[in-house]
Motif scaffolding. Structure first.
Motif, PDB file in Angstrom:
ATOM      1  N   VAL A  91       3.058  -2.047   7.686  1.00 29.07           N
ATOM      2  CA  VAL A  91       2.281  -2.729   6.661  1.00 29.07           C
ATOM      3  C   VAL A  91       0.806  -2.381   6.847  1.00 29.07           C
ATOM      4  CG1 VAL A  91       1.665  -4.956   5.656  1.00 29.07           C
ATOM      5  CG2 VAL A  91       3.945  -4.626   6.647  1.00 29.07           C
ATOM      6  N   PRO A  92       0.160  -1.764   5.885  1.00 30.18           N
ATOM      7  CA  PRO A  92      -1.261  -1.423   6.064  1.00 30.18           C
ATOM      8  C   PRO A  92      -2.149  -2.657   6.215  1.00 30.18           C
ATOM      9  CG  PRO A  92      -0.290  -0.119   4.311  1.00 30.18           C
ATOM     10  CD  PRO A  92       0.722  -1.153   4.669  1.00 30.18           C
ATOM     11  N   LEU A  93      -1.923  -3.698   5.400  1.00 34.50           N
ATOM     12  CA  LEU A  93      -2.810  -4.856   5.431  1.00 34.50           C
ATOM     13  C   LEU A  93      -1.983  -6.132   5.427  1.00 34.50           C
ATOM     14  CD1 LEU A  93      -5.582  -6.254   5.231  1.00 34.50           C
ATOM     15  CD2 LEU A  93      -5.432  -5.991   2.733  1.00 34.50           C
ATOM     16  N   ARG A 110       3.876   3.910  -1.837  1.00 34.37           N
ATOM     17  CA  ARG A 110       5.313   4.091  -2.044  1.00 34.37           C
ATOM     18  C   ARG A 110       6.034   3.159  -1.084  1.00 34.37           C
ATOM     19  NH1 ARG A 110       6.428   8.036  -5.458  1.00 34.37           N
ATOM     20  NH2 ARG A 110       8.636   7.937  -4.908  1.00 34.37           N
ATOM     21  N   SER A 111       5.784   1.892  -1.263  1.00 36.24           N
ATOM     22  CA  SER A 111       6.277   0.866  -0.347  1.00 36.24           C
ATOM     23  C   SER A 111       7.350   0.019  -1.008  1.00 36.24           C
ATOM     24  CB  SER A 111       5.121  -0.038   0.088  1.00 36.24           C
ATOM     25  OG  SER A 111       4.101   0.718   0.698  1.00 36.24           O
ATOM     26  N   ALA A 112       7.920  -0.895  -0.238  1.00 36.80           N
ATOM     27  CA  ALA A 112       8.886  -1.838  -0.793  1.00 36.80           C
ATOM     28  C   ALA A 112       8.240  -2.687  -1.876  1.00 36.80           C
ATOM     29  CB  ALA A 112       9.447  -2.730   0.311  1.00 36.80           C
ATOM     30  N   ALA A 113       6.969  -3.043  -1.676  1.00 48.51           N
ATOM     31  CA  ALA A 113       6.199  -3.793  -2.673  1.00 48.51           C
ATOM     32  C   ALA A 113       4.738  -3.436  -2.519  1.00 48.51           C
ATOM     33  CB  ALA A 113       6.390  -5.305  -2.483  1.00 48.51           C
ATOM     34  N   GLY A 114       4.013  -3.470  -3.619  1.00 44.87           N
ATOM     35  CA  GLY A 114       2.579  -3.223  -3.530  1.00 44.87           C
ATOM     36  C   GLY A 114       1.879  -4.391  -2.862  1.00 44.87           C
ATOM     37  N   ILE A 115       2.087  -5.611  -3.402  1.00 48.15           N
ATOM     38  CA  ILE A 115       1.574  -6.840  -2.794  1.00 48.15           C
ATOM     39  C   ILE A 115       2.748  -7.785  -2.633  1.00 48.15           C
ATOM     40  CG2 ILE A 115       0.044  -8.823  -3.060  1.00 48.15           C
ATOM     41  CD1 ILE A 115      -1.739  -7.139  -4.847  1.00 48.15           C
ATOM     42  N   PRO A 126       5.936  -3.947   2.672  1.00 45.92           N
ATOM     43  CA  PRO A 126       4.934  -3.959   1.596  1.00 45.92           C
ATOM     44  C   PRO A 126       3.649  -3.277   2.032  1.00 45.92           C
ATOM     45  CG  PRO A 126       5.025  -6.104   2.663  1.00 45.92           C
ATOM     46  CD  PRO A 126       6.125  -5.282   3.270  1.00 45.92           C
ATOM     47  N   ALA A 127       2.823  -2.914   1.066  1.00 44.22           N
ATOM     48  CA  ALA A 127       1.514  -2.340   1.381  1.00 44.22           C
ATOM     49  C   ALA A 127       0.534  -3.430   1.765  1.00 44.22           C
ATOM     50  CB  ALA A 127       0.994  -1.546   0.186  1.00 44.22           C
ATOM     51  N   VAL A 128       0.549  -4.538   1.043  1.00 40.95           N
ATOM     52  CA  VAL A 128      -0.292  -5.696   1.373  1.00 40.95           C
ATOM     53  C   VAL A 128       0.622  -6.899   1.513  1.00 40.95           C
ATOM     54  CG1 VAL A 128      -2.137  -7.230   0.592  1.00 40.95           C
ATOM     55  CG2 VAL A 128      -2.285  -4.765   0.131  1.00 40.95           C
ATOM     56  N   LEU A 129       0.544  -7.570   2.657  1.00 43.88           N
ATOM     57  CA  LEU A 129       1.391  -8.733   2.926  1.00 43.88           C
ATOM     58  C   LEU A 129       0.504  -9.946   3.186  1.00 43.88           C
ATOM     59  CD1 LEU A 129       4.110 -10.096   3.534  1.00 43.88           C
ATOM     60  CD2 LEU A 129       3.906  -9.246   5.891  1.00 43.88           C
ATOM     61  N   VAL A 150      -5.906 -13.584  -6.247  1.00 40.80           N
ATOM     62  CA  VAL A 150      -5.950 -12.130  -6.323  1.00 40.80           C
ATOM     63  C   VAL A 150      -6.623 -11.761  -7.650  1.00 40.80           C
ATOM     64  CG1 VAL A 150      -4.596 -10.012  -6.199  1.00 40.80           C
ATOM     65  CG2 VAL A 150      -3.786 -12.070  -5.026  1.00 40.80           C
ATOM     66  N   ARG A 151      -7.787 -11.102  -7.573  1.00 40.53           N
ATOM     67  CA  ARG A 151      -8.549 -10.795  -8.781  1.00 40.53           C
ATOM     68  C   ARG A 151      -8.810  -9.291  -8.894  1.00 40.53           C
ATOM     69  NH1 ARG A 151     -11.895 -15.381  -7.126  1.00 40.53           N
ATOM     70  NH2 ARG A 151     -11.403 -17.196  -8.438  1.00 40.53           N
ATOM     71  N   ARG A 152      -8.632  -8.792 -10.112  1.00 37.27           N
ATOM     72  CA  ARG A 152      -9.021  -7.421 -10.467  1.00 37.27           C
ATOM     73  C   ARG A 152      -8.394  -6.381  -9.527  1.00 37.27           C
ATOM     74  NH1 ARG A 152     -13.478 -10.466 -10.433  1.00 37.27           N
ATOM     75  NH2 ARG A 152     -14.212  -9.482  -8.508  1.00 37.27           N
ATOM     76  N   CYS A 153      -7.191  -6.623  -9.096  1.00 32.78           N
ATOM     77  CA  CYS A 153      -6.495  -5.670  -8.238  1.00 32.78           C
ATOM     78  C   CYS A 153      -5.508  -4.841  -9.069  1.00 32.78           C
ATOM     79  CB  CYS A 153      -5.742  -6.393  -7.120  1.00 32.78           C
ATOM     80  SG  CYS A 153      -6.836  -7.230  -5.934  1.00 32.78           S
ATOM     81  N   THR A 154      -5.305  -3.593  -8.677  1.00 29.34           N
ATOM     82  CA  THR A 154      -4.330  -2.744  -9.353  1.00 29.34           C
ATOM     83  C   THR A 154      -3.286  -2.281  -8.350  1.00 29.34           C
ATOM     84  OG1 THR A 154      -5.590  -0.711  -8.987  1.00 29.34           O
ATOM     85  CG2 THR A 154      -6.032  -1.937 -11.015  1.00 29.34           C
ATOM     86  N   VAL A 155      -2.048  -2.161  -8.843  1.00 23.71           N
ATOM     87  CA  VAL A 155      -0.935  -1.720  -7.998  1.00 23.71           C
ATOM     88  C   VAL A 155      -0.246  -0.550  -8.673  1.00 23.71           C
ATOM     89  CG1 VAL A 155       1.264  -2.345  -6.956  1.00 23.71           C
ATOM     90  CG2 VAL A 155      -0.584  -4.041  -7.067  1.00 23.71           C
ATOM     91  N   ASP A 156      -0.132   0.548  -7.937  1.00 24.41           N
ATOM     92  CA  ASP A 156       0.588   1.731  -8.402  1.00 24.41           C
ATOM     93  C   ASP A 156       1.646   2.034  -7.349  1.00 24.41           C
ATOM     94  OD1 ASP A 156       1.512   4.197  -9.178  1.00 24.41           O
ATOM     95  OD2 ASP A 156      -0.456   5.046  -9.581  1.00 24.41           O
ATOM     96  N   ASN A 157       2.893   1.617  -7.633  1.00 25.63           N
ATOM     97  CA  ASN A 157       3.948   1.738  -6.630  1.00 25.63           C
ATOM     98  C   ASN A 157       5.237   2.246  -7.280  1.00 25.63           C
ATOM     99  OD1 ASN A 157       5.524   1.563  -4.329  1.00 25.63           O
ATOM    100  ND2 ASN A 157       5.844  -0.644  -4.487  1.00 25.63           N
ATOM    101  N   PRO A 158       5.350   3.544  -7.522  1.00 23.63           N
ATOM    102  CA  PRO A 158       6.536   4.076  -8.200  1.00 23.63           C
ATOM    103  C   PRO A 158       7.807   4.015  -7.375  1.00 23.63           C
ATOM    104  CG  PRO A 158       5.101   5.861  -7.465  1.00 23.63           C
ATOM    105  CD  PRO A 158       4.349   4.590  -7.224  1.00 23.63           C
ATOM    106  N   ALA A 159       7.734   3.527  -6.138  1.00 24.90           N
ATOM    107  CA  ALA A 159       8.918   3.477  -5.282  1.00 24.90           C
ATOM    108  C   ALA A 159       9.527   2.086  -5.171  1.00 24.90           C
ATOM    109  CB  ALA A 159       8.581   3.991  -3.885  1.00 24.90           C
ATOM    110  N   GLY A 160       8.787   1.028  -5.500  1.00 30.95           N
ATOM    111  CA  GLY A 160       9.307  -0.318  -5.276  1.00 30.95           C
ATOM    112  C   GLY A 160       8.748  -1.316  -6.266  1.00 30.95           C
ATOM    113  N   ILE A 161       8.670  -2.570  -5.835  1.00 29.44           N
ATOM    114  CA  ILE A 161       8.181  -3.665  -6.675  1.00 29.44           C
ATOM    115  C   ILE A 161       6.659  -3.614  -6.742  1.00 29.44           C
ATOM    116  CG2 ILE A 161       8.043  -6.187  -6.860  1.00 29.44           C
ATOM    117  CD1 ILE A 161      10.746  -6.295  -5.390  1.00 29.44           C
TER     118      ILE A 161
END
Length: 815
Positions: free
Chosen positions: A76-78, A118-123, A99-102, A133-144
């Motif tokens: 998990v990166p963050l 390309r994680s199980a979930a972006g957030i 996930p990328a952010v947990l 969570v404000r003004r965040c973008t998620v680009d995750n073509p591999a998961g949720i």
């Protein structure tokens, strides 16, 4: 500040602490930071797995968005476990299992994060965490895109899921987030998804589009509330509800949907307020199953792009439309199946190409203070058990105002039909109906047209300016029993001849003219040539004779197609007959189990063959009566412990001496049965089949694959049946023969080239899940009769050929 360093601004007041410090890694900076400290990260790429466990502020440099990349090789990166502030980071993840952010705890703020992963979930938010969570973008073509699970919550403001390999936003495990002004698009799963007990989703001002699936999907007792949201450009249904789901849509817009705009099933409940549904390829609202309900208030459903009813209510579901508008659609409202109901109040149904309101198969519709305008047929009550009420409604500019056929029995009160091209009210084929204080004006045909000796009641009705006459009552013919024909009381017309009741002397105010029987424009649309079972004998009546097995088998042979079925039934009957003769001769007879499994698609003749099978067994003295009792899951399975056994026993008792036919029997054993009472019905059936094996024959029926699963899951049931008979789909030639048969019985003829056009039509007709085989042939014939009527109605003096010939142009368009 050096490249790749982290500056910590300490906010503590102790003299021994430095005010600022620089660290070579994120981990070192976090270790040194205390509550309230600010960590400013220098531009660069950090291959660390960051865990924030204190209420600090973590941010990239001002004026350089995206310059700080958090991109470890795995994990998990963050991870955030405190009420921290995390801002202006670019997060990249590579772990498909994480996930990328947990966010696991606290009330942190995540601001202006860009997550490309390309994680199980972006957030992912879980547990007691309640982030903002404000003004965040998620680009995750591999998961949720965004997952909120296991009791998590929080608020997502102005966030965007730009791609997701699964759902855009997924809520489960009792989670309950709120989305405000978010956009979710280009997902491979549902745009917004909520499932499971206590899971809930609230969305305000959001947009869901370009979704490969349902735009919004609520299932398994989850709830959701959407306000001022747009759902459009999906590849599947716009909104899907299943299994006790609850959804409220207020001021929403659902449009550009190739399938159903809204589909709900299995006791789900939908409330729509001031919501528009438009440009849908199938149904605008599709409502299925007992306990399922939709309440629409001040909504508009319009501009269908397909050939399906705008509102479809079936299988015991309920729909309520209050102050709604339905317009520019093929059909407005279809209500079908016993237990299904539609209540429509103060609503407008207009610009309907076919039928505004259709009620069939035992369903009920009630319309109060409604306006139907510019439709081929205003309301059509089609068959036995179907009915309801039209109260204080107006029907304007239709071909026919209200049609009642085949034993349907509605009540129509204080309704006005203005300017119908054909008839104001048309009753045929044993239709009934009660018409009170109704009025027909400016009809191009008759005001009230009642034929076939239909036992219709008219009281205090009025006709004015009807081109062919105010009232037309055609006798049922010499074979009609006593008491057939309409009952007319205090009805008036502006015709000089007045109105005369059948068989009564004319009076100055109430007179009726009786004419010879006419077939009517629509008449009966017969099924295959099968003699209906005799009505039950009333007390004191002489017993009617029973047909021989040879007669019934002869009738079985007249059915179109079904050659393998006929062979199977004959083989079984031969076994039973020879066994009976061996017993009479004092010999041992082989034990023959008479219970059967019928598999195949709908409309392939399973019910018809079951009825004939019962009659054959009665003719052979195997069964006392041979009558058919048809039931389904809703007739057998109760809502409370113990009620299922009672319902099943009652059904068995009704079938005593005959055949119990269980349609879609696999529904008694759903794959996700859980606490379902269907197993209780099966256990009761198995015992009753053994206890009453000589007095009741049980036939279970359904789709082939589902019935195979049903029998494999319940070996106790499988052992009770002697054989499985498969009903194959009708081919184009057989569908053509059914239409030809119906045309002959109903005194129509196919013009030259029509048979070839029908054969091509049935060959090209899509054979999807909704394809009804024999039922499709009957519906096609019915549609041809309607189109023929619309065409011939424009001919001033039609010839016999005009009235009987069906042309290729009368065929409906392919869906």
């Amino acid at each position: 500040m050096a490249q790749g360093t982290v500056q910590v601004t300490h906010t503590g007041t102790s003299r021994w602490r430095r005010r600022t410090g620089e660290y070579a890694s994120l981990a070192a900076a976090l270790e040194a930071a205390a509550e309230g400290d600010v960590l400013t990260i220098a531009p660069g790429t950090y291959r660390e797995n960051l865990v924030v466990e204190r209420s600090v502020t973590l941010r990239g440099p001002e004026g350089s968005p995206g310059s700080v990349r958090l991109a470890p090789l795995d994990g998990v990166p963050l991870t955030v476990r405190a009420s921290a502030v995390v801002q202006d980071l670019h997060v990249e993840g590579q772990d498909a299992a994480a996930p990328a952010v947990l966010v696991e705890d606290g009330t942190p703020e995540l601001l202006d994060l860009r997550i490309v992963t390309r994680s199980a979930a972006g957030i992912e938010v879980r547990g007691s965490a309640r982030p903002t969570v404000r003004r965040c973008t998620v680009d995750n073509p591999a998961g949720i895109g965004i997952a909120v699970v296991d009791g998590g919550g929080g608020v997502f403001e102005e966030c965007e899921v730009v791609a997701a390999g699964q759902a855009g936003v997924s809520v489960r495990g009792g989670a309950h987030p709120r989305l405000e002004r978010c956009r979710v698009h280009h997902t491979s799963g549902a745009g917004l998804s909520a499932t499971g007990d206590n899971s809930s989703l609230e969305a305000v001002g959001c947009e869901v589009y370009e979704v490969r699936g349902s735009g919004v999907q609520i299932t398994a007792r989850a709830t959701a509330h959407l306000t001022d949201c747009d759902v459009h450009r999906t590849t599947s249904d716009g909104v899907t509800l299943d299994t006790d789901a609850v959804l409220t849509l207020a001021d929403c817009r659902i449009h550009d949907i190739p399938e159903n705009a809204v589909d709900l099933r299995s006791r789900s409940v939908l409330t729509l307020t001031r919501t528009t549904v438009r440009q849908f390829g199938r149904n605008g609202l599709s409502v299925w199953d007992p306990g399922t309900r939709v309440d629409a208030n001040q909504c508009e459903i319009f501009d269908s792009t397909g050939d399906y009813p705008a509102v479809w209510v079936s299988d015991g579901a309920t729909a309520v439309l209050d102050s709604c508008r339905v317009h520019d659609v093929p059909d407005a409202l279809f209500v079908l199946d016993r237990g299904s109901r539609a209540d429509v109040v103060d609503s407008d149904l207009s610009q309907v190409r076919n039928t505004a309101v259709s009620v069939s198969d035992g369903a009920t519709a009630q319309l109060d203070d409604c306006r139907i305008r510019d439709a081929a047929t205003g309301a059509w009550f089609r068959d036995h058990g179907s009915g309801g009420t039209l109260n204080n409604c107006t029907v304007d500019s239709t071909q026919t105002g209200v049609i009642v056929t085949k034993g349907a029995d509605p009540t129509v009160e204080r309704c006005t039909v203005d300017s119908p091209a054909e008839a104001g009210f048309y009753v045929s084929a044993g239709g009934r109906g009660t018409f009170l204080n109704c009025r027909v004006t400016n009809s191009g045909g008759y005001g009230f047209h009642v034929i076939d000796g239909s036992r219709t009641t008219l009281r205090k009705c009025r006709t004015e300016r009807c081109a062919r006459g105010g009232y037309e009552f055609a006798d049922a013919g010499a074979d009609a029993g006593a008491g057939s024909g309409p009952v007319v009381e205090d009805c008036t017309s502006d015709e000089s001849a007045g109105v005369r009741t059948p068989g009564a002397a004319a009076s100055p105010e109430t007179v009726m003219q009786t004419t010879a029987q006419s077939p009517g424009l629509l008449g009966v649309v017969p099924e295959q040539r099968v003699t209906a079972p005799e009505p039950q004998r009333a007390a004191g009546e002489p017993e009617t004779s029973v047909r021989t097995s040879k007669d019934v088998l002869g009738e079985l042979d007249t059915l179109v197609g079904l050659e393998s079925v006929k062979r199977e039934v004959r083989a079984l009957i031969d076994m039973i007959e020879v066994g009976r003769r061996r017993q009479q001769a004092g010999l041992k007879a082989a034990s023959v189990k008479r219970h059967l499994v019928f598999t195949g698609s709908p409309g392939t003749g399973k019910t018809t063959v079951a009825r004939l099978y019962g009659e054959i067994l009665a003719a052979l003295d195997v069964l006392e009566k041979g009558h058919l009792v048809e039931v389904s899951r809703v007739d057998l399975v109760g809502e409370h412990i113990g009620s299922t056994a009672i319902r099943t026993q009652e059904a068995f008792q009704r079938a005593h001496g005959g055949v119990l036919f269980i349609d879609e029997a696999y529904a008694l054993s759903p794959e996700d049965a859980g606490r379902d009472f269907g197993k209780e019905a099966i256990d009761t059936l198995v015992k009753l089949m053994e206890d009453h094996r000589d007095s009741v024959v049980v036939i279970v029926a359904g789709y082939t694959a589902e019935m195979e699963r049903f029998l494999s899951v319940n070996p106790g049931v499988a052992s009770r049946f002697s054989r499985t008979i498969t009903f194959g789909d009708y081919g184009p030639d057989e569908l053509l023969r059914i239409v030809e048969q119906q045309a002959e019985e109903h005194e129509y003829r196919l013009a030259q080239g029509t048979a070839d056009a029908l054969l091509k039509y049935f060959t090209e007709l899509p054979k999807g899940p909704a394809f009804g085989n024999g039922r499709t042939a009957r519906q096609t014939f019915e549609a041809m009769v309607e189109r023929h009527a619309s065409r011939v109605a424009q001919v001033a003096e039609p010839s016999t050929d005009d009235l009987t010939l069906l042309f290729a142009e009368d065929l409906p368009e392919l869906p």
